[in-house]
Design a protein around this motif. Structure first.
Motif, PDB file in Angstrom:
ATOM      1  N   MET A  88       0.837  -1.242  -0.140  1.00  0.00           N
ATOM      2  CA  MET A  88       0.017  -0.318  -0.091  1.00  0.00           C
ATOM      3  C   MET A  88       0.685   1.306  -0.128  1.00  0.00           C
ATOM      4  SD  MET A  88      -3.074  -1.143   2.459  1.00  0.00           S
ATOM      5  CE  MET A  88      -4.445   0.390   2.223  1.00  0.00           C
ATOM      6  N   ARG A  89       1.874   1.184   0.875  1.00  0.00           N
ATOM      7  CA  ARG A  89       2.904   2.423   0.842  1.00  0.00           C
ATOM      8  C   ARG A  89       3.634   2.583  -0.856  1.00  0.00           C
ATOM      9  NH1 ARG A  89       5.172   4.606   5.238  1.00  0.00           N
ATOM     10  NH2 ARG A  89       7.125   5.386   4.186  1.00  0.00           N
ATOM     11  N   GLN A  90       3.822   1.727  -1.518  1.00  0.00           N
ATOM     12  CA  GLN A  90       4.284   1.517  -2.742  1.00  0.00           C
ATOM     13  C   GLN A  90       3.208   2.190  -3.825  1.00  0.00           C
ATOM     14  OE1 GLN A  90       5.497  -1.936  -4.846  1.00  0.00           O
ATOM     15  NE2 GLN A  90       6.802  -0.619  -6.136  1.00  0.00           N
ATOM     16  N   GLU A  91       2.088   1.731  -3.582  1.00  0.00           N
ATOM     17  CA  GLU A  91       0.976   2.259  -4.478  1.00  0.00           C
ATOM     18  C   GLU A  91       0.426   3.528  -4.239  1.00  0.00           C
ATOM     19  OE1 GLU A  91      -0.638  -2.344  -5.447  1.00  0.00           O
ATOM     20  OE2 GLU A  91      -2.064  -1.036  -4.418  1.00  0.00           O
ATOM     21  N   ILE A  92       0.423   3.800  -3.018  1.00  0.00           N
ATOM     22  CA  ILE A  92      -0.149   5.221  -2.475  1.00  0.00           C
ATOM     23  C   ILE A  92       0.960   6.311  -2.910  1.00  0.00           C
ATOM     24  CG2 ILE A  92      -0.699   6.616  -0.485  1.00  0.00           C
ATOM     25  CD1 ILE A  92      -1.889   4.047   0.618  1.00  0.00           C
ATOM     26  N   PHE A  93       2.175   6.180  -2.444  1.00  0.00           N
ATOM     27  CA  PHE A  93       2.930   7.100  -2.712  1.00  0.00           C
ATOM     28  C   PHE A  93       3.689   7.086  -4.301  1.00  0.00           C
ATOM     29  CE2 PHE A  93       3.901   6.599   2.210  1.00  0.00           C
ATOM     30  CZ  PHE A  93       3.056   7.636   2.434  1.00  0.00           C
ATOM     31  N   ILE A  94       3.253   6.307  -5.043  1.00  0.00           N
ATOM     32  CA  ILE A  94       3.994   6.163  -6.381  1.00  0.00           C
ATOM     33  C   ILE A  94       4.085   7.613  -7.072  1.00  0.00           C
ATOM     34  CG2 ILE A  94       1.688   5.742  -7.632  1.00  0.00           C
ATOM     35  CD1 ILE A  94       3.545   3.969  -9.409  1.00  0.00           C
ATOM     36  N   SER A  95       5.117   7.867  -7.694  1.00  0.00           N
ATOM     37  CA  SER A  95       5.343   9.254  -8.295  1.00  0.00           C
ATOM     38  C   SER A  95       5.726  10.249  -7.439  1.00  0.00           C
ATOM     39  CB  SER A  95       4.289   9.574  -9.515  1.00  0.00           C
ATOM     40  OG  SER A  95       4.126   8.495 -10.198  1.00  0.00           O
ATOM     41  N   GLU A  96       5.969   9.881  -6.135  1.00  0.00           N
ATOM     42  CA  GLU A  96       6.266  11.028  -5.095  1.00  0.00           C
ATOM     43  C   GLU A  96       7.507  10.928  -4.400  1.00  0.00           C
ATOM     44  OE1 GLU A  96       2.949  10.898  -2.459  1.00  0.00           O
ATOM     45  OE2 GLU A  96       1.278  11.195  -3.991  1.00  0.00           O
ATOM     46  N   GLY A  97       8.511   9.852  -4.932  1.00  0.00           N
ATOM     47  CA  GLY A  97       9.808   9.999  -4.517  1.00  0.00           C
ATOM     48  C   GLY A  97       9.890   9.479  -3.203  1.00  0.00           C
ATOM     49  N   ARG A  98       8.982   8.456  -2.621  1.00  0.00           N
ATOM     50  CA  ARG A  98       9.216   7.755  -1.523  1.00  0.00           C
ATOM     51  C   ARG A  98       9.759   6.435  -1.455  1.00  0.00           C
ATOM     52  NH1 ARG A  98       5.921  10.257   2.326  1.00  0.00           N
ATOM     53  NH2 ARG A  98       6.946   9.067   3.635  1.00  0.00           N
ATOM     54  N   ARG A  99       9.572   5.826  -2.611  1.00  0.00           N
ATOM     55  CA  ARG A  99      10.033   4.191  -2.443  1.00  0.00           C
ATOM     56  C   ARG A  99      11.237   3.896  -2.447  1.00  0.00           C
ATOM     57  NH1 ARG A  99       7.602  -0.881  -1.786  1.00  0.00           N
ATOM     58  NH2 ARG A  99       8.468  -2.384  -3.443  1.00  0.00           N
ATOM     59  N   MET A 100      12.127   4.737  -2.841  1.00  0.00           N
ATOM     60  CA  MET A 100      13.643   4.441  -2.725  1.00  0.00           C
ATOM     61  C   MET A 100      13.922   4.302  -1.199  1.00  0.00           C
ATOM     62  SD  MET A 100      17.065   6.452  -4.255  1.00  0.00           S
ATOM     63  CE  MET A 100      17.168   7.428  -2.527  1.00  0.00           C
ATOM     64  N   SER A 101      13.516   5.218  -0.447  1.00  0.00           N
ATOM     65  CA  SER A 101      13.868   4.971   0.913  1.00  0.00           C
ATOM     66  C   SER A 101      13.219   3.718   1.609  1.00  0.00           C
ATOM     67  CB  SER A 101      13.072   6.457   1.759  1.00  0.00           C
ATOM     68  OG  SER A 101      13.790   7.288   1.250  1.00  0.00           O
ATOM     69  N   ASP A 102      11.767   3.514   1.213  1.00  0.00           N
ATOM     70  CA  ASP A 102      11.305   2.060   1.500  1.00  0.00           C
ATOM     71  C   ASP A 102      12.191   0.732   1.332  1.00  0.00           C
ATOM     72  OD1 ASP A 102       9.398   3.488   2.954  1.00  0.00           O
ATOM     73  OD2 ASP A 102       7.708   2.732   1.640  1.00  0.00           O
ATOM     74  N   LEU A 103      12.991   0.972   0.155  1.00  0.00           N
ATOM     75  CA  LEU A 103      13.758  -0.105  -0.105  1.00  0.00           C
ATOM     76  C   LEU A 103      15.241  -0.052   0.652  1.00  0.00           C
ATOM     77  CD1 LEU A 103      13.258   0.207  -4.212  1.00  0.00           C
ATOM     78  CD2 LEU A 103      12.288  -1.592  -2.479  1.00  0.00           C
ATOM     79  N   GLY A 104      15.346   0.829   1.178  1.00  0.00           N
ATOM     80  CA  GLY A 104      16.786   0.842   2.154  1.00  0.00           C
ATOM     81  C   GLY A 104      17.799   1.568   1.458  1.00  0.00           C
ATOM     82  N   ILE A 105      17.579   2.228   0.057  1.00  0.00           N
ATOM     83  CA  ILE A 105      18.632   2.777  -0.625  1.00  0.00           C
ATOM     84  C   ILE A 105      18.867   4.210  -0.554  1.00  0.00           C
ATOM     85  CG2 ILE A 105      19.391   3.306  -2.942  1.00  0.00           C
ATOM     86  CD1 ILE A 105      17.546   0.933  -3.715  1.00  0.00           C
ATOM     87  N   LYS A 106      20.205   4.708  -0.148  1.00  0.00           N
ATOM     88  CA  LYS A 106      20.360   6.236  -0.145  1.00  0.00           C
ATOM     89  C   LYS A 106      21.731   6.591  -0.999  1.00  0.00           C
ATOM     90  CE  LYS A 106      19.313   6.206   4.976  1.00  0.00           C
ATOM     91  NZ  LYS A 106      18.548   7.521   5.168  1.00  0.00           N
TER      92      LYS A 106
END
Length: 474
Positions: free
Chosen positions: A387-405
């Motif tokens: 749900m986080r992925q689908e709700i935040f898509i196109s808003e620049g949030r997913r990379m952080s959820d994947l643990g990438i910096k």
């Protein structure tokens, strides 16, 4: 990193930051500018424009790094999809520069502009503090570390978050608009989420849930060099630039134009009530409260997402034929999230036969039935992150959820003696697939089924104790 204070005024602050004029005017210095009328107003307008420019850098690049979008042409970064993140990459420096510029502009506003302008209001100061906090949040979420001052010591994400909380407390105390206060409070909940402080995150997230449809958006200006770049890549470009992972096709494009491109620039929603529910649900499932998690997720569906705007859009020109891959599905085929998944319908839309329905703020295909069927912690964690992925898509949030910096950029290293070799290495968790695996799929034209190579939400749950992810599990 160059300081963004002296002689930045391009044809006057109201012109460069508000209207985007192109030529430098050496006769307008900071000393002259600070004597102009309503200087706080023009500076704040410039800050909001810099917010737009910063979001362009953040969203375009982090969405490419993630499994949300694939660079299906050549105009944008060509290695972030791998993911390959080098400190010498120009885009790494561009992202860092945009965030640092936003931070320094907000600091200058708070330390110099407001002191020069006796008409500055508490609300204007609140907005400057909020923007300052947001710059530090981006610094902590997206980078392994960044300097907190020009050529200063590289601060850890936790140190940036601490500064953000202090700034948010100031912003909340000065802000008189209840909706803005709630937005600031939601950002504070996000900071405590990032810190893994469940008690504080729950307190502030729960308070925001009293305003379930809370929405704070960043506007863009297509006439004055501040267009929504992601809208261009998703929709407005005559060539198909970015392609979503097929299982996310139903959410694309979140940004689009129906009239003249320059006049129809869609805003980005960067603080919205959905996040408060997702934070609370993740805290609940992480502590074993499965029943509470289900209640919160169902409320999110009925009280928030079901009430968000859905538009009917003609997207007949979409061909997904940017050139790097030519096998994206263009009709309503079935999808499998990975090889072991069941076949699912409704994820890939047929854009050629009729208008499509698009969620402009938040959408998801997770249903109450899916939530009821999840009977274990892992199953519910999976739904929270899906749900986080689908709700935040196109808003620049997913990379952080994947643990990438991202790492500190080489440009910063060459100009700042405080940068250490360890600061120049990106954080890419060991469980992240390489060789563009996160974006990969097979399209079986005979069976009409598209299968993702990886279900990254399943991968995340399988690695839930990894230090880079799931802040309340570790």
């Amino acid at each position: 990193m160059k300081t963004y204070i002296k002689n930045i005024f391009t044809a006057g602050i109201a012109c460069i930051l508000l209207a985007g004029c192109a030529k430098d005017n050496p006769n307008i210095t900071d000393e002259v500018y600070l004597t102009t009328t309503n200087v706080s107003t023009t500076w704040l307008t410039g800050l909001k424009r810099q917010m737009a420019l910063t979001m362009n850098q953040v969203i375009v690049n982090t969405e490419l790094v993630s499994d949300n979008y694939f660079n299906n042409r050549t105009l944008s970064n060509k290695v972030f999809d791998i993911p390959q993140i080098d400190n010498f990459d120009l885009d790494v420096n561009n992202i860092q520069s945009a965030i640092q510029r936003l931070r320094e502009m907000s600091e200058y506003g708070l330390t110099t502009v407001v002191n020069a302008d006796k008409s500055t209001t508490p609300v204007q100061k609140a907005e400057m503090y909020f923007i300052n906090a947001y710059a530090h949040v981006l610094s902590g979420e997206l980078f392994t570390g960044l300097p907190g001052t020009a050529k200063g010591v590289v601060l850890s994400p936790a140190q940036h978050y601490a500064i953000a909380i202090t700034a948010l407390d100031q912003a909340i105390s000065l802000q008189t608009n209840a909706t803005e206060k709630a937005a600031y409070t939601l950002l504070k909940a996000r900071v405590y989420y990032d810190l893994g402080d469940a008690a504080q995150a729950k307190t502030f997230a729960t308070s925001v849930m009293a305003t379930p449809l809370l929405l704070k958006q960043q506007a863009f200006d297509g006439q004055n060099a501040a267009s929504n770049d992601f809208q261009t890549y998703l929709f407005s470009s005559t060539t198909n630039e970015f392609a979503p992972l097929p299982r996310l096709d139903f959410l694309d494009p979140k940004y689009y134009n129906t009239g003249t491109v320059a006049l129809d620039q869609k805003p980005v929603s960067y603080l919205k009530g959905e996040e408060a529910y997702l934070i609370l649900a993740e805290i609940q499932v992480s502590t074993g409260d499965l029943a509470g998690t289900k209640t919160t997720l169902k409320s999110l569906l009925t009280d928030v997402i079901a009430k968000r705007t859905i538009v009917s859009l003609s997207d007949v020109k979409e061909t997904r034929n940017g050139g790097n891959r030519n096998d994206y599905p263009l009709t309503a085929v079935k999808v499998k999230f990975d090889e072991t998944d069941v076949e699912r319908s409704g994820y890939v839309l047929d854009r050629k036969t009729a208008n499509i329905n698009i969620s402009t703020v938040s959408g998801t295909k997770v249903s109450p039935t899916d939530i009821d069927a999840a009977t274990t912690q892992d199953a519910l964690l999976y739904l929270v992150y899906r749900m986080r992925q689908e709700i935040f898509i196109s808003e620049g949030r997913r990379m952080s959820d994947l643990g990438i910096k991202f790492p500190v950029s080489q440009t910063e290293q060459l100009n700042n003696p405080n940068v250490k070799p360890a600061d120049l290495v990106a954080q890419i968790p060991s469980f992240i697939p390489k060789n563009r695996g996160m974006d990969d799929f097979t399209n079986n034209a005979v069976s009409g089924v598209v299968t993702m190579k990886y279900d990254m939400n399943k991968v995340l749950v399988s690695n839930k104790t990894a230090k880079e992810i799931f802040p309340f599990i570790n």
